[in-house]
Scaffold this motif. Structure first.
Motif, PDB file in Angstrom:
ATOM      1  N   ARG A  89       0.840  -1.208   0.000  1.00  4.62           N
ATOM      2  CA  ARG A  89       0.000   0.000   0.000  1.00  4.62           C
ATOM      3  C   ARG A  89       0.874   1.257   0.000  1.00  4.62           C
ATOM      4  N   TRP A  90       1.903   1.283   0.848  1.00  4.49           N
ATOM      5  CA  TRP A  90       2.794   2.446   0.896  1.00  4.49           C
ATOM      6  C   TRP A  90       3.680   2.524  -0.340  1.00  4.49           C
ATOM      7  N   GLN A  91       4.047   1.390  -0.888  1.00  6.47           N
ATOM      8  CA  GLN A  91       4.820   1.404  -2.129  1.00  6.47           C
ATOM      9  C   GLN A  91       4.033   2.102  -3.233  1.00  6.47           C
ATOM     10  N   ARG A  92       2.763   1.786  -3.316  1.00  6.03           N
ATOM     11  CA  ARG A  92       1.923   2.416  -4.337  1.00  6.03           C
ATOM     12  C   ARG A  92       1.809   3.910  -4.092  1.00  6.03           C
ATOM     13  N   ARG A  93       1.636   4.319  -2.836  1.00  2.00           N
ATOM     14  CA  ARG A  93       1.544   5.744  -2.515  1.00  2.00           C
ATOM     15  C   ARG A  93       2.849   6.468  -2.875  1.00  2.00           C
ATOM     16  N   ILE A  94       3.958   5.848  -2.571  1.00  2.29           N
ATOM     17  CA  ILE A  94       5.260   6.437  -2.928  1.00  2.29           C
ATOM     18  C   ILE A  94       5.375   6.555  -4.449  1.00  2.29           C
ATOM     19  N   ASP A  95       4.956   5.518  -5.168  1.00  6.66           N
ATOM     20  CA  ASP A  95       5.004   5.558  -6.634  1.00  6.66           C
ATOM     21  C   ASP A  95       4.140   6.683  -7.191  1.00  6.66           C
ATOM     22  N   VAL A  96       2.944   6.844  -6.646  1.00  7.69           N
ATOM     23  CA  VAL A  96       2.047   7.914  -7.118  1.00  7.69           C
ATOM     24  C   VAL A  96       2.667   9.273  -6.822  1.00  7.69           C
ATOM     25  N   PHE A  97       3.178   9.465  -5.607  1.00  2.00           N
ATOM     26  CA  PHE A  97       3.799  10.746  -5.242  1.00  2.00           C
ATOM     27  C   PHE A  97       4.996  11.052  -6.148  1.00  2.00           C
ATOM     28  N   ALA A  98       5.867  10.068  -6.316  1.00  2.00           N
ATOM     29  CA  ALA A  98       7.063  10.274  -7.140  1.00  2.00           C
ATOM     30  C   ALA A  98       6.681  10.590  -8.589  1.00  2.00           C
ATOM     31  N   THR A  99       5.663   9.927  -9.088  1.00  2.00           N
ATOM     32  CA  THR A  99       5.236  10.169 -10.469  1.00  2.00           C
ATOM     33  C   THR A  99       4.610  11.552 -10.609  1.00  2.00           C
ATOM     34  N   LEU A 100       3.875  11.996  -9.594  1.00  2.00           N
ATOM     35  CA  LEU A 100       3.313  13.350  -9.630  1.00  2.00           C
ATOM     36  C   LEU A 100       4.415  14.411  -9.600  1.00  2.00           C
ATOM     37  N   VAL A 101       5.451  14.189  -8.804  1.00  2.00           N
ATOM     38  CA  VAL A 101       6.585  15.124  -8.772  1.00  2.00           C
ATOM     39  C   VAL A 101       7.264  15.145 -10.139  1.00  2.00           C
ATOM     40  N   LEU A 102       7.484  13.964 -10.711  1.00  2.00           N
ATOM     41  CA  LEU A 102       8.096  13.877 -12.041  1.00  2.00           C
ATOM     42  C   LEU A 102       7.234  14.586 -13.082  1.00  2.00           C
ATOM     43  N   LEU A 103       5.918  14.409 -13.007  1.00  2.00           N
ATOM     44  CA  LEU A 103       5.005  15.078 -13.942  1.00  2.00           C
ATOM     45  C   LEU A 103       5.132  16.588 -13.835  1.00  2.00           C
ATOM     46  N   PHE A 104       5.195  17.100 -12.618  1.00  2.00           N
ATOM     47  CA  PHE A 104       5.342  18.545 -12.422  1.00  2.00           C
ATOM     48  C   PHE A 104       6.668  19.048 -13.009  1.00  2.00           C
ATOM     49  N   LEU A 140       2.872  13.515 -21.578  1.00  3.81           N
ATOM     50  CA  LEU A 140       1.703  12.667 -21.832  1.00  3.81           C
ATOM     51  C   LEU A 140       1.880  11.276 -21.230  1.00  3.81           C
ATOM     52  N   LEU A 141       3.057  10.687 -21.413  1.00  3.99           N
ATOM     53  CA  LEU A 141       3.279   9.346 -20.883  1.00  3.99           C
ATOM     54  C   LEU A 141       3.308   9.335 -19.354  1.00  3.99           C
ATOM     55  N   ILE A 142       3.867  10.373 -18.748  1.00  9.59           N
ATOM     56  CA  ILE A 142       3.860  10.442 -17.285  1.00  9.59           C
ATOM     57  C   ILE A 142       2.436  10.633 -16.776  1.00  9.59           C
ATOM     58  N   ALA A 143       1.634  11.408 -17.502  1.00 13.29           N
ATOM     59  CA  ALA A 143       0.228  11.573 -17.116  1.00 13.29           C
ATOM     60  C   ALA A 143      -0.521  10.241 -17.216  1.00 13.29           C
ATOM     61  N   ILE A 144      -0.250   9.484 -18.274  1.00 11.94           N
ATOM     62  CA  ILE A 144      -0.865   8.158 -18.422  1.00 11.94           C
ATOM     63  C   ILE A 144      -0.414   7.248 -17.286  1.00 11.94           C
ATOM     64  N   ARG A 145       0.875   7.290 -16.966  1.00  9.91           N
ATOM     65  CA  ARG A 145       1.384   6.470 -15.865  1.00  9.91           C
ATOM     66  C   ARG A 145       0.702   6.855 -14.545  1.00  9.91           C
ATOM     67  N   THR A 146       0.565   8.146 -14.303  1.00 12.04           N
ATOM     68  CA  THR A 146      -0.081   8.605 -13.075  1.00 12.04           C
ATOM     69  C   THR A 146      -1.522   8.106 -13.010  1.00 12.04           C
ATOM     70  N   TYR A 147      -2.241   8.267 -14.112  1.00 12.62           N
ATOM     71  CA  TYR A 147      -3.635   7.800 -14.171  1.00 12.62           C
ATOM     72  C   TYR A 147      -3.707   6.296 -13.880  1.00 12.62           C
ATOM     73  N   ARG A 148      -2.833   5.547 -14.527  1.00 13.72           N
ATOM     74  CA  ARG A 148      -2.864   4.097 -14.339  1.00 13.72           C
ATOM     75  C   ARG A 148      -2.436   3.703 -12.926  1.00 13.72           C
ATOM     76  N   LEU A 149      -1.461   4.397 -12.361  1.00  8.49           N
ATOM     77  CA  LEU A 149      -1.052   4.087 -10.989  1.00  8.49           C
ATOM     78  C   LEU A 149      -2.200   4.298 -10.004  1.00  8.49           C
ATOM     79  N   VAL A 150      -2.965   5.355 -10.230  1.00  7.27           N
ATOM     80  CA  VAL A 150      -4.056   5.679  -9.308  1.00  7.27           C
ATOM     81  C   VAL A 150      -5.266   4.783  -9.540  1.00  7.27           C
TER      82      VAL A 150
END
Length: 169
Positions: free
Chosen positions: A83-98, A144-154
């Motif tokens: 559960r925390w791994q997924r949260r870390i992945d989502v956070f890291a991907t959002l930072v990368l997207l920004f 675009l790909l990072i946005a897709i990754r973020t969507y899919r991660l969530v």
């Protein structure tokens, strides 16, 4: 149907990035071969090679960002539950997207300035803005790909191609 179209889009971006790797390798190979065998230098070889490497970097960011195959530090991630791994992945991907979105915005300014200033190569006086524009398109692809990754991660973590990402609640 939507998933298949998105996966084709992702694969296309990755193939374009791979194509640029081939172009850069061919450019370096031919330049070195001509210089060392015929003592001939291709006009603007250095400038073109430099700009192709820039293009390769931005398309490479696009290719590695979706798959999550860029350099990571998993010290904390490896020691927490799914559960925390997924949260870390989502956070890291959002930072990368920004970060990549801001980078894309600033790179557009580079394309605009290069075009407006009519920056040319030294030997053949070829305009350099098209190279910057192709790099910028690679950066847009990364966003675009990072946005897709973020969507899919969530919403659909099972659709991520990364084997360390598992569907968690």
């Amino acid at each position: 149907m939507q998933r298949a179209a998105m996966d084709r889009f992702i694969d296309t971006i990755e193939w374009i990035a791979a194509g640029f790797i081939g172009i850069v390798a061919l450019d370096v190979f031919v330049s070195v071969l001509l210089r060392n065998t015929l003592n001939y230098s291709i006009p603007d070889s250095f400038d073109i090679g430099r700009m192709l490497l820039g293009i390769l970097i931005f398309w490479g960011i696009a290719a590695t960002s979706y798959r999550g195959t860029h350099i990571t530090v998993d010290l904390i991630w490896a020691n927490v539950g799914p559960r925390w791994q997924r949260r870390i992945d989502v956070f890291a991907t959002l930072v990368l997207l920004f970060v990549v979105t801001v980078q894309t915005y600033t790179l557009f300014d580079k394309v605009r300035v290069t075009y407006n200033d009519n920056v040319l190569t030294f030997d053949t006086h070829m305009p350099t803005w098209p190279f910057s524009a192709v790099a910028w398109i690679g950066d847009i692809s990364a966003v675009l790909l990072i946005a897709i990754r973020t969507y899919r991660l969530v919403f659909h973590p099972e659709e991520i191609h990364d084997p360390k990402i598992k569907a968690t609640e």
